[in-house]
Write an enzyme that holds these catalytic residues in place. Sequence first.
Site, mmCIF file in Angstrom:
data_model
loop_
_atom_site.group_PDB
_atom_site.id
_atom_site.type_symbol
_atom_site.label_atom_id
_atom_site.label_comp_id
_atom_site.label_asym_id
_atom_site.label_seq_id
_atom_site.Cartn_x
_atom_site.Cartn_y
_atom_site.Cartn_z
ATOM 1 N N GLU A 439 11.290 134.416 71.785
ATOM 2 C CA GLU A 439 12.119 135.566 71.395
ATOM 3 C C GLU A 439 12.915 136.114 72.577
ATOM 4 O O GLU A 439 13.207 137.303 72.651
ATOM 5 C CB GLU A 439 11.271 136.672 70.765
ATOM 6 C CG GLU A 439 10.651 136.303 69.431
ATOM 7 C CD GLU A 439 11.686 136.052 68.334
ATOM 8 O OE1 GLU A 439 12.856 136.414 68.520
ATOM 9 O OE2 GLU A 439 11.312 135.483 67.292
ATOM 10 N N GLY A 440 13.267 135.232 73.508
ATOM 11 C CA GLY A 440 14.088 135.635 74.643
ATOM 12 C C GLY A 440 13.255 135.861 75.889
ATOM 13 O O GLY A 440 12.378 136.727 75.909
#
Length: 598
Positions: A439-440
């Site tokens: 998610e980054g």
Amino acid sequence: MIVDRRELDFILFELLDVERISKTPRYAAYERGAISQILDTAQQIAEEQFLPIAAEVDADEPRFIDGRVVLPESSAVALAAYADAGFFSLPFAEAAGGLQAPWVLHTAVSGMFSCANTAVTNYAFLTIAAANLLCAFGSEELKNRFLPPMLEGRWFGTMCLSEPQAGSSLADIRTTATPGEDGLYRIRGNKMWISGGEHEISDNIVHMVLAKIPGGPAGTKGISLFLVPKRRVDEDGAIGCGNDIALAGLNHKMGQRGITNCLLNFGENGDCLGYLIGEPHRGIEYMFHMMNEARIGVGHASVMSALGGYLYSADYARTRLQGRFADRKDPDSPQVPIIQHTDVRRMLMAQKAAVEGAQALCLYCATLVDELATVEDPERKKWLERLLGLLTPIVKSWPSEHCLEANKWAIQVLGGYGYTRDYPVERLYRDNRLNHIHEGTFGIQGLDMLGRKVGGDDGSTLRRFVDVMRETISQALEQDRLREEAAQLDVCLADLVETTGILLDCADPARRLANATLYLDAFGHVVVAWMWLRQALVAAKRVSAGSLSDAECDFYDGKIVACRYFYRYELPLARTRFSVCASLDTTCLDASETVFGG
């Protein structure tokens, strides 16, 4: 243990006052009694079905045999219990077939399962994320066909973003979606790092796939979103033949081994059918719609992995006899529990400060999601959107950095035993390490924070948020036990504002963003310090009011002591990092690649 219910009740009902949510029509069914009952059910299933198999699914990771995935049957049994309790449908609107629970309750429930067994829980996490996208942007026909079995937990979901040559750089994806005369798209390409991408736990798998329609705009502006089922589904919802999706291989990971992680080939035979979600070329926009909720979930999963380590190491420290006090060296004197050694208490306090501070932040952000779902005033709604957007990089990255550090301290408390598989703390560390990546990554969150969330409106949302934090400072200054911390936070807020101004005034984008990750980390320290001051303020007022049992006095005093620890041991690090950022230092930017050897 997978949860400290006294701590969770404190955050939900005393700090965040989630009972106010039940006063809105949308969440009227979720008063305190109902919330507690759901948490009881979640805790029971997590402890009886998910926790006992955590070591098993870690040791017996998925295998690729004769073209199919083989994994322990216990994963399916646990997820069936999760489905039977209605937890797949918990946060979805009643109109969509869900239970319409507040997002903060869904987050708390999911956290218990993450603490018990984060790998198996991620099958549900990904399914809910995919269903969330479908619910928000899919056509009524697609929702009618695919959503009910997903909310019932019969079909699972995935997110297919990355590719072998394009991890976080989505502009470089090569997967294509060619329109056909039947209104469907032929998907062709390879997707890498797909968690839950292939298995036989569920009857079908609904892949949410980012792809480019030929002739569209270049870069991310040309990306569209498609629903691509593992097995085709007719208009009546019946499952048909395979959809030309091939498992090319399994990735073998450091942690979270109980969930498959795959390389998938779409359309090797030119016959992989996909359904367009929403409008063409808006895939990135749609994907980011669910990022706030997903990043809260990742941050909270990191908190819960650390909570598992903290609770286990604290219990171990109370019972493990080792050594003697510094002023009692007689070898014939009895040994003492290691919790009585100051450095062990320091390691436990570091865990407590990170876990309880980050959990308060995650659940606070979840309440913002709930307020956004119920607020009617357009100006208030706009502010909440901006505030949640500002906090999202922090709520994802700060726990994944510092709660991972807490897992390290849990291992250290156990010493050599902690490094063995005889105890769960080494697995919790390995499982938590992935939260720093997906998610980054930390670096991407830093660029997002400084480049978009702060720089996008020239710092106006930040300045308004600073005013909110200063309101807490004003209240804390009225408490004798919190004046030192209140004054310290005020100084750090001044550093934050000054540093931000210097960075935004820098005309060179490379130099401005060179230390964006340090800026994000320092900003996160300030926000967690704010959450700790809020917790200590609640505790100080309760202690001042009197009429508490000894156990309650100990609990609230623990909040004040942990707040003091965070301010004296951790918050000063923020000032150091702000100093580096404000100097516009280019040490890393200017470093030649030749200095790294090889």
